[in-house]
Design an enzyme around this catalytic site. Structure first.
Site: not given
Length: 383
Positions: A185, A285
């Site tokens: 992340h 994504h």
């Protein structure tokens, strides 16, 4: 056919839906969004309204190039997300006009189903283990998790061990037939990312996602020296020009452009083709809403190098069985089986938005913001 109006709706949990209307009654839907900045993107979309009204919506590429080239200051999350939602809606209109799914119009399509994966829940290790076992019984072949703690530029090896132990426990719970990936992340900085990658190397994970922030992509070269695990990145890269250097340097194995951030279907199709030229995979994504997900599936169907698809089923709101689908009149359009979803064959995106429900939700707009994390000395750190 001419564009007559643009409408925007803010819907839970953190989404922004866009509708483009035409004088022939054909409408298209898109999902422009920067998570936590819905009002900003709404304003940016409306800045293009005068430009779009009266234009032929079938001229998708002409409109895309005009918007991109016509902006003296271009690129970045807000402008490219604005273009992305508009582009999705134009492709939806184009598909409905020609009575064909978008992938048929892109190149005819190369696949009939797409592998999807799920993120295991946040929480204690035992909660994650139980969730992973449940997802395995549902047929998922790929699961993803993330480090649970904020990590400083330099931090204790105890945190590294905690992540490694969590991964080891998850792998033991689901067995070798289910692959595990880890999403850093962008929370981990270069010194600790190298350490984590080395500690996790023995577990042969499916991929490391965003080991470092994209502005530090040169650090991926160092991570490669300590682990052979494929590297995935790209959710915070917004055009083919952002990806160009990383591809040329061989730093990313799995490209993850976001169809609601990186210029929409048109631009992500080009990014996918660039990835193929560098022998890299594509995995869009998509922790977003159902319109973005539908766009991703149409793109995946047209790209031979797309390998799997992220989805937001159950990750934003667990109060319903499948809240992502609540905005559809035809939620059964996505047929799940054995960790795959079949590509919808209806016109355009293949979905029917329940506009009455969307309009009602917009009367009570969300104000979602991402969490703000701080490390042990109080310094702000990546979430």
């Amino acid at each position: 056919m001419k564009i007559t109006d643009i409408k925007l709706y803010t819907v839970p949990v953190r989404f922004l839906f866009l509708k483009i209307e035409t004088d022939e009654g054909i409408c298209g839907w898109g999902e422009p969004l920067v998570e936590g900045r819905a009002d900003t993107v709404r304003a940016a979309v409306l800045e293009w309204k005068d430009f779009l009204i009266g234009r032929d919506p079938l001229k998708v590429e002409e409109i895309w190039q005009s918007m991109y080239r016509g902006a003296f200051y271009r690129g970045g999350p807000v402008l490219m997300s604005t273009m992305a939602g508009i582009d999705q809606a134009l492709w939806d209109i184009r598909g409905k006009y020609y009575n064909a799914p978008i992938h048929r119009l892109l190149n005819g399509g190369v696949k009939e189903r797409v592998m999807v994966y799920r993120s295991v829940c946040d929480g204690t290790l035992q909660e994650q283990i139980e969730d992973a076992k449940r997802l395995k019984t549902q047929g998922y072949r790929l699961l993803k998790t993330s480090p649970q703690q904020a990590m400083h530029y330099l931090d204790s090896f105890e945190k590294v061990e905690e992540v490694a132990q969590r991964i080891a426990a998850l792998k033991q719970a689901v067995g070798e037939e289910v692959s595990i990936a880890i999403d850093f992340h962008g929370r981990i900085h270069k010194p600790m990312a190298r350490r984590l990658a080395q500690a996790l190397a023995p577990y042969h994970l499916a991929f490391y996602e965003e080991p470092v922030l994209p502005e530090n992509n040169e650090a991926l070269d160092i991570i490669r020296t300590v682990s052979e695990t494929p590297i995935a990145s790209g959710e915070r890269m917004y055009s083919r020009w952002d990806f160009k250097g990383a591809l040329a340097a061989g730093r990313i194995d799995i490209l993850q452009p976001d169809l609601s951030h990186a210029g929409g279907i048109s631009e992500c199709m080009r990014i996918g083709a660039m990835a193929e030229a560098y022998d890299s995979a594509l995995a869009p994504h998509c922790p977003l809403g159902v319109i973005a997900f539908a766009a991703c599936i149409q793109l995946d169907a047209a790209c031979a190098n797309s390998v799997f698809q992220e989805q937001s089923v159950g990750i934003h709101d667990t109060s319903a069985a499948n809240p992502m689908m609540q905005w559809l009149k035809n939620p059964d359009v996505f047929q799940y089986s054995d960790g795959f979803v079949r590509v919808p064959q209806g016109p355009g995106l293949g979905i029917e938005i329940d506009e009455e429900k969307v309009i009602e939700a917009d009367k009570h707009p969300h104000n979602w913001k991402n969490p703000m994390w701080h490390t042990y000395d109080g310094a702000p750190i990546e979430w």
